[in-house]
Enzyme design. Sequence first.
Site, PDB file in Angstrom:
ATOM      1  N   GLU A 160      -4.006  -0.102  -8.796  1.00 21.74           N
ATOM      2  CA  GLU A 160      -3.027   0.982  -8.971  1.00 21.74           C
ATOM      3  C   GLU A 160      -1.708   0.295  -9.362  1.00 21.74           C
ATOM      4  OE1 GLU A 160      -2.398   3.043  -5.231  1.00 21.74           O
ATOM      5  OE2 GLU A 160      -2.169   4.971  -6.201  1.00 21.74           O
ATOM      6  N   HIS A 209      -1.377  -2.918  -6.965  1.00 26.49           N
ATOM      7  CA  HIS A 209      -2.075  -2.582  -5.727  1.00 26.49           C
ATOM      8  C   HIS A 209      -3.586  -2.734  -5.900  1.00 26.49           C
ATOM      9  CE1 HIS A 209      -2.995   0.743  -2.543  1.00 26.49           C
ATOM     10  NE2 HIS A 209      -3.098  -0.467  -2.035  1.00 26.49           N
ATOM     11  N   SER A 257       0.824  -1.214   0.000  1.00 27.73           N
ATOM     12  CA  SER A 257       0.000   0.000   0.000  1.00 27.73           C
ATOM     13  C   SER A 257       0.852   1.254   0.000  1.00 27.73           C
ATOM     14  CB  SER A 257      -0.846   0.055   1.271  1.00 27.73           C
ATOM     15  OG  SER A 257      -1.630  -1.076   1.406  1.00 27.73           O
ATOM     16  N   ASN A 288      -3.187   5.881  -0.970  1.00 24.94           N
ATOM     17  CA  ASN A 288      -2.974   5.987   0.481  1.00 24.94           C
ATOM     18  C   ASN A 288      -2.332   7.300   0.905  1.00 24.94           C
ATOM     19  OD1 ASN A 288      -4.157   3.631   1.665  1.00 24.94           O
ATOM     20  ND2 ASN A 288      -2.753   2.521   0.332  1.00 24.94           N
TER      21      ASN A 288
END
Length: 287
Positions: A154, A142, A120, A192
Amino acid sequence: MAQVKSIAVIGAGTMGSGIALTAAVSGIDAFTVDVSEEQLARAKAYHGKTIGRNVEKQRMTQDEADAAVSRISYVTEMDAASQAEWVVEAATEQADIKKKIFKQMHETFGDDVVLATNTSSISITEIAAAVDDAADRVIGMHFFNPVPVMKLVEVIRGLATSEQTTTRTLELAQAMGKTAVPANDRAGFVSNRVLMPMINEAFYAWMEGVAEPEAIDEIMKLGCNWPMGPLRLADFIGLDVCHDILMVLSRELGQDKYFPCPRLRQLVTAGRLGNKTRHGVYDYREA
Ligand code: NAD
């Protein structure tokens, strides 16, 4: 290149179990690898329950369900998955653990196998440094939670990631029914970098008595038209995972604003990790 027929997923927690299930439902064999027998048993139960519900809701036939179940295997040793054509690491969000796993992945899988990570927040370039002569095959892939439902992947290239690795990752994401969006290799990437400070701020608002968790979540849910509030989402992600991501952001971006809120740290220390322990911000034990 031909479509990937089998993947190994390292780590059978919240994310690894979801990635393995999504692959299997997409017609790809999935080796689920975890050091913990208990986690493998949990993943297997989750797979059975989710696939069963899909049949009940007529999203798939019984034959399709049986085929998906038969594509997933559960092993504690990485060696047992060595014939896989692709590997995605989805283990604990700590750089030293991931680097050790990547060294082992490099030794275990074939020379043309992509070594992807579901991290992450940790730098792909840093993880790739653990396998220097294979760094061109390392990439961030991701997925989002819950993997079978969330459309986004991602995709993050490290410094040495090759064009071929990137193209193949985009193709695999598509074969798994996902939409891939690229981001650059900076701690937390896009998702994130934006999400975690918001979750952290919600913990501060709770700690400072601005409102109780239910009110914080209701305000953000209705006010921003989100499917769930930030504290409920933190429980869903895992408070330990949120904590680890914030530690990476804080260290890598060098700013105190990313440091995990004391209320979040306290819950993690107490073992209240959210949905996975059935107690986090909220108590799910009676549910
Ligand atoms: P989790 O704590 O639910 O699961 C981690 C699993 O890794 C555990 O089952 C653990 O036994 C296993 N593990 C640890 N060391 C291992 C090793 N050496 N070999 C094999 N298995 C090992 O964590 P999670 O929420 O599934 O997160 C996994 C990764 O995905 C992390 O990098 C996290 O940042 C990332 N991620 C999490 C979310 C989320 O919402 N939880 C979303 C996107 C990405």
